[in-house]
Scaffold this motif. Structure first.
Motif, PDB file in Angstrom:
ATOM      1  N   GLY A  20      33.065  43.609  46.697  1.00  0.00           N
ATOM      2  CA  GLY A  20      34.109  42.616  46.832  1.00  0.00           C
ATOM      3  C   GLY A  20      35.476  43.210  47.108  1.00  0.00           C
ATOM      4  N   VAL A  21      36.164  42.647  48.105  1.00  0.00           N
ATOM      5  CA  VAL A  21      37.537  43.007  48.458  1.00  0.00           C
ATOM      6  C   VAL A  21      38.401  41.781  48.216  1.00  0.00           C
ATOM      7  CG1 VAL A  21      39.059  43.478  50.430  1.00  0.00           C
ATOM      8  CG2 VAL A  21      36.959  44.797  50.126  1.00  0.00           C
ATOM      9  N   GLY A  22      39.412  41.930  47.379  1.00  0.00           N
ATOM     10  CA  GLY A  22      40.297  40.821  47.062  1.00  0.00           C
ATOM     11  C   GLY A  22      41.739  41.259  46.968  1.00  0.00           C
ATOM     12  N   THR A  23      42.488  40.574  46.124  1.00  0.00           N
ATOM     13  CA  THR A  23      43.924  40.864  45.977  1.00  0.00           C
ATOM     14  C   THR A  23      44.322  40.909  44.504  1.00  0.00           C
ATOM     15  OG1 THR A  23      44.555  38.522  46.066  1.00  0.00           O
ATOM     16  CG2 THR A  23      44.423  39.704  48.169  1.00  0.00           C
ATOM     17  N   ASP A  24      43.376  41.193  43.613  1.00  0.00           N
ATOM     18  CA  ASP A  24      43.648  41.070  42.185  1.00  0.00           C
ATOM     19  C   ASP A  24      44.480  42.202  41.605  1.00  0.00           C
ATOM     20  OD1 ASP A  24      41.207  42.292  42.944  1.00  0.00           O
ATOM     21  OD2 ASP A  24      40.451  42.224  40.902  1.00  0.00           O
ATOM     22  N   GLN A  25      44.939  43.160  42.426  1.00  0.00           N
ATOM     23  CA  GLN A  25      45.905  44.132  41.929  1.00  0.00           C
ATOM     24  C   GLN A  25      47.311  43.555  41.875  1.00  0.00           C
ATOM     25  OE1 GLN A  25      44.764  43.935  45.013  1.00  0.00           O
ATOM     26  NE2 GLN A  25      45.399  45.636  46.319  1.00  0.00           N
ATOM     27  N   LEU A  26      47.522  42.404  42.515  1.00  0.00           N
ATOM     28  CA  LEU A  26      48.825  41.755  42.482  1.00  0.00           C
ATOM     29  C   LEU A  26      49.072  41.140  41.112  1.00  0.00           C
ATOM     30  CD1 LEU A  26      48.773  39.932  45.941  1.00  0.00           C
ATOM     31  CD2 LEU A  26      50.046  42.012  45.347  1.00  0.00           C
ATOM     32  N   ALA A  27      50.284  41.304  40.599  1.00  0.00           N
ATOM     33  CA  ALA A  27      50.643  40.723  39.308  1.00  0.00           C
ATOM     34  C   ALA A  27      50.694  39.202  39.425  1.00  0.00           C
ATOM     35  CB  ALA A  27      52.001  41.266  38.860  1.00  0.00           C
ATOM     36  N   PRO A  28      50.471  38.494  38.334  1.00  0.00           N
ATOM     37  CA  PRO A  28      50.588  37.034  38.381  1.00  0.00           C
ATOM     38  C   PRO A  28      51.974  36.616  38.881  1.00  0.00           C
ATOM     39  CG  PRO A  28      49.584  37.733  36.320  1.00  0.00           C
ATOM     40  CD  PRO A  28      50.071  38.980  36.990  1.00  0.00           C
ATOM     41  N   GLY A  29      52.029  35.498  39.576  1.00  0.00           N
ATOM     42  CA  GLY A  29      53.295  35.015  40.119  1.00  0.00           C
ATOM     43  C   GLY A  29      53.221  34.830  41.615  1.00  0.00           C
ATOM     44  N   ALA A  30      54.336  34.436  42.186  1.00  0.00           N
ATOM     45  CA  ALA A  30      54.392  34.149  43.615  1.00  0.00           C
ATOM     46  C   ALA A  30      54.418  35.427  44.434  1.00  0.00           C
ATOM     47  CB  ALA A  30      55.620  33.303  43.926  1.00  0.00           C
ATOM     48  N   HIS A  31      53.740  35.406  45.588  1.00  0.00           N
ATOM     49  CA  HIS A  31      53.711  36.543  46.499  1.00  0.00           C
ATOM     50  C   HIS A  31      53.807  36.037  47.929  1.00  0.00           C
ATOM     51  CE1 HIS A  31      52.619  39.434  43.368  1.00  0.00           C
ATOM     52  NE2 HIS A  31      51.835  38.486  42.876  1.00  0.00           N
ATOM     53  N   THR A  32      54.354  36.874  48.785  1.00  0.00           N
ATOM     54  CA  THR A  32      54.442  36.521  50.195  1.00  0.00           C
ATOM     55  C   THR A  32      53.100  36.781  50.868  1.00  0.00           C
ATOM     56  OG1 THR A  32      55.103  38.734  50.898  1.00  0.00           O
ATOM     57  CG2 THR A  32      56.863  37.223  50.193  1.00  0.00           C
ATOM     58  N   LEU A  33      52.918  36.203  52.038  1.00  0.00           N
ATOM     59  CA  LEU A  33      51.704  36.456  52.791  1.00  0.00           C
ATOM     60  C   LEU A  33      51.575  37.929  53.150  1.00  0.00           C
ATOM     61  CD1 LEU A  33      51.565  33.379  55.199  1.00  0.00           C
ATOM     62  CD2 LEU A  33      50.110  33.816  53.214  1.00  0.00           C
ATOM     63  N   SER A  34      52.693  38.598  53.402  1.00  0.00           N
ATOM     64  CA  SER A  34      52.653  40.028  53.718  1.00  0.00           C
ATOM     65  C   SER A  34      52.144  40.828  52.531  1.00  0.00           C
ATOM     66  CB  SER A  34      54.044  40.516  54.126  1.00  0.00           C
ATOM     67  OG  SER A  34      54.444  39.933  55.342  1.00  0.00           O
ATOM     68  N   GLU A  35      52.547  40.455  51.340  1.00  0.00           N
ATOM     69  CA  GLU A  35      52.076  41.148  50.139  1.00  0.00           C
ATOM     70  C   GLU A  35      50.584  40.888  49.917  1.00  0.00           C
ATOM     71  OE1 GLU A  35      56.157  41.184  47.419  1.00  0.00           O
ATOM     72  OE2 GLU A  35      54.870  39.392  47.450  1.00  0.00           O
ATOM     73  N   VAL A  36      50.171  39.663  50.168  1.00  0.00           N
ATOM     74  CA  VAL A  36      48.749  39.336  50.024  1.00  0.00           C
ATOM     75  C   VAL A  36      47.926  40.142  51.023  1.00  0.00           C
ATOM     76  CG1 VAL A  36      47.032  37.510  50.288  1.00  0.00           C
ATOM     77  CG2 VAL A  36      49.186  37.030  49.116  1.00  0.00           C
ATOM     78  N   ARG A  37      48.395  40.200  52.251  1.00  0.00           N
ATOM     79  CA  ARG A  37      47.682  40.949  53.283  1.00  0.00           C
ATOM     80  C   ARG A  37      47.607  42.435  52.916  1.00  0.00           C
ATOM     81  NH1 ARG A  37      50.807  39.711  56.898  1.00  0.00           N
ATOM     82  NH2 ARG A  37      49.719  37.930  57.828  1.00  0.00           N
ATOM     83  N   ALA A  38      48.685  42.988  52.442  1.00  0.00           N
ATOM     84  CA  ALA A  38      48.706  44.409  52.072  1.00  0.00           C
ATOM     85  C   ALA A  38      47.743  44.694  50.919  1.00  0.00           C
ATOM     86  CB  ALA A  38      50.124  44.829  51.703  1.00  0.00           C
ATOM     87  N   ALA A  39      47.649  43.762  49.967  1.00  0.00           N
ATOM     88  CA  ALA A  39      46.722  43.950  48.856  1.00  0.00           C
ATOM     89  C   ALA A  39      45.281  43.939  49.352  1.00  0.00           C
ATOM     90  CB  ALA A  39      46.943  42.858  47.814  1.00  0.00           C
ATOM     91  N   TYR A  40      44.963  43.000  50.220  1.00  0.00           N
ATOM     92  CA  TYR A  40      43.635  42.984  50.836  1.00  0.00           C
ATOM     93  C   TYR A  40      43.360  44.309  51.559  1.00  0.00           C
ATOM     94  CZ  TYR A  40      41.718  38.141  50.592  1.00  0.00           C
ATOM     95  OH  TYR A  40      41.134  36.967  50.212  1.00  0.00           O
ATOM     96  N   GLU A  41      44.322  44.779  52.317  1.00  0.00           N
ATOM     97  CA  GLU A  41      44.133  45.995  53.114  1.00  0.00           C
ATOM     98  C   GLU A  41      43.884  47.206  52.223  1.00  0.00           C
ATOM     99  OE1 GLU A  41      46.895  44.713  56.966  1.00  0.00           O
ATOM    100  OE2 GLU A  41      47.753  45.915  55.347  1.00  0.00           O
ATOM    101  N   GLU A  42      44.551  47.272  51.087  1.00  0.00           N
ATOM    102  CA  GLU A  42      44.332  48.383  50.152  1.00  0.00           C
ATOM    103  C   GLU A  42      42.887  48.392  49.661  1.00  0.00           C
ATOM    104  OE1 GLU A  42      45.648  49.809  45.647  1.00  0.00           O
ATOM    105  OE2 GLU A  42      46.703  48.153  46.614  1.00  0.00           O
ATOM    106  N   GLN A  43      42.388  47.245  49.278  1.00  0.00           N
ATOM    107  CA  GLN A  43      41.017  47.170  48.780  1.00  0.00           C
ATOM    108  C   GLN A  43      39.995  47.353  49.898  1.00  0.00           C
ATOM    109  OE1 GLN A  43      40.042  44.125  45.984  1.00  0.00           O
ATOM    110  NE2 GLN A  43      42.029  44.181  44.963  1.00  0.00           N
ATOM    111  N   LEU A  44      40.310  46.839  51.073  1.00  0.00           N
ATOM    112  CA  LEU A  44      39.433  47.028  52.224  1.00  0.00           C
ATOM    113  C   LEU A  44      39.239  48.509  52.517  1.00  0.00           C
ATOM    114  CD1 LEU A  44      37.911  45.783  54.689  1.00  0.00           C
ATOM    115  CD2 LEU A  44      40.097  45.837  55.904  1.00  0.00           C
ATOM    116  N   ALA A  45      40.335  49.269  52.479  1.00  0.00           N
ATOM    117  CA  ALA A  45      40.260  50.707  52.753  1.00  0.00           C
ATOM    118  C   ALA A  45      39.409  51.419  51.706  1.00  0.00           C
ATOM    119  CB  ALA A  45      41.660  51.302  52.806  1.00  0.00           C
TER     120      ALA A  45
END
Length: 385
Positions: A115-140
């Motif tokens: 599974g590749v997700g975005t759960d390294q992001l802290a709770p709270g609001a995030h921009t789409l760029s931050e969401v994309r970067a989190a996905y990319e980190e896990q994808l790699a």
């Protein structure tokens, strides 16, 4: 004989089976369907932890369970919802689980998707760029282990997206970057309430259209889709609309026998949490299906649906508790402790019914061990035998 409490305050007698139904490991490779079991993690009960602290995992027992699944010819879907991703297992723990399981898969020749997700992001609001970067980190990370990628639904993306166009943009970027075809995962809000309105709409028909638009824009990068909406009709309609070559992996733990068996217009492969406790029977059933014997396949799996529906009853997201409970009774781990203390998420009558149904199916390799462990749990609740 064992005395089991019902939900009405009374006790009833249950005569446990003395024989196991579980088939032996091995057998021919599964041919007609690709089957993944989403596997649970085994907690380390001796580490001092807090419910909101990092997960303490028993790595030896966790990897041993994955070898158990591989020994039956099943694939392992790693670091998914069943592994308590986002419900006790944080990204640091998931990353370590992915690394260890992928290495173990290579060592034993087992199939694995992670599974590749975005759960390294802290709770709270995030921009789409931050969401994309989190996905990319896990994808790699996942691609670096050699495992197949499962693009999971993201709570952060559900919160940040303004509409379907944001999903199209984020998933489009990720699919263009993926080295190999991925599995797209649509997890319904019955599994995670934070995912309500995923794909840009709470209207499932509109959401389906957006989901299919994502796939249609990059069909060569999509191996398949895992659909976890617990609606057989909707899954059948969706799989009939998929581009040629894109598989449907059922995630429907209520209706999996009919969806895997299929109809005159197609069938679903499988990526299921219920195939954690049902792994040996699932493998046996698919081998029967490989011979063209659909009735024989249904004869094996249809009786398991009552247990699955019990484990996945509302609130569905707590099904992991029943899955780990059965793993303990079956002897796959020495204790009934879960990361995040999730063993407390179901009631004693729920456990009692799960034991009764699983025993009736012959799921326990050692019925006497299961009986003794069930009695020990009952004793902690004050139920005398």
């Amino acid at each position: 004989m064992i005395r089991l409490p019902g939900g009405d305050g009374t006790l009833r007698d249950h005569e446990p089976r003395t024989d196991a139904r579980t088939p032996a490991p091995g057998g021919a490779p599964l041919a007609s369907r690709t089957v993944f079991s989403a596997a649970h993690v085994v907690a380390d009960p001796y580490t001092d932890t807090a419910p909101d602290g990092p997960a303490a995992v028993d790595w030896d027992a966790t990897l041993a369970f994955r070898r158990h699944l591989w020994s039956y010819g099943l694939g392992v879907a790693e670091a998914m919802d069943t592994a308590q991703r986002g419900m006790g297992l944080d990204w640091a723990g998931a990353a370590e689980l992915i690394r260890r399981s992928a290495a173990e898969a290579q060592a034993v020749g087992g199939r694995i998707a992670c599974g590749v997700g975005t759960d390294q992001l802290a709770p709270g609001a995030h921009t789409l760029s931050e969401v994309r970067a989190a996905y990319e980190e896990q994808l790699a990370l996942v691609e670096g282990t050699g495992a197949q990628v499962i693009l999971m639904a993201s709570r952060a993306l559900a919160a940040a997206a303004r509409g379907p166009e944001d999903y199209l943009a984020v998933y489009g970027d990720l699919l263009r970057q993926a080295r190999q075809p991925v599995i797209l995962h649509w997890l319904g809000d019955m599994f995670d309430p934070a995912l309500r309105g995923y794909w840009g709409s709470a209207d499932l028909d509109a959401a389906t259209d957006t989901f299919l638009d994502v796939i249609a824009a990059h069909p060569e990068k999509v191996d398949g889709v895992k659909v976890s909406l617990l609606e057989a009709r909707r899954e059948i309609e969706l799989r009939r609309r998929l581009p040629a070559g894109v598989r449907c992996y059922t995630g429907d733990d209520f209706n999996y026998p009919e969806l895997i068996a299929g109809d005159e217009q197609g069938f679903s492969h499988a990526l299921l949490g219920i195939f954690d406790p049902l792994g040996p029977l699932a493998a046996e059933a698919v081998r029967v299906l490989d011979t063209g014997d659909t009735d024989g396949f249904r004869k094996i799996l249809d009786p398991t649906v009552e247990l699955s529906r019990h484990l996945f009853q509302a609130p569905t997201r707590f099904y992991k508790t029943g899955v780990v409970f059965l793993a303990w009774l079956a002897g796959h781990q020495s204790h009934f402790t879960m990361v995040g203390g999730l063993q407390s998420a179901r009631s004693l009558p729920h456990f009692t019914r799960a034991y009764e149904l699983a025993d009736g199916l012959g799921l326990f390799p050692d019925p006497a061990l299961a009986e003794n462990r069930m009695k020990s749990l009952l004793a902690t609740y004050g139920v005398d035998q």
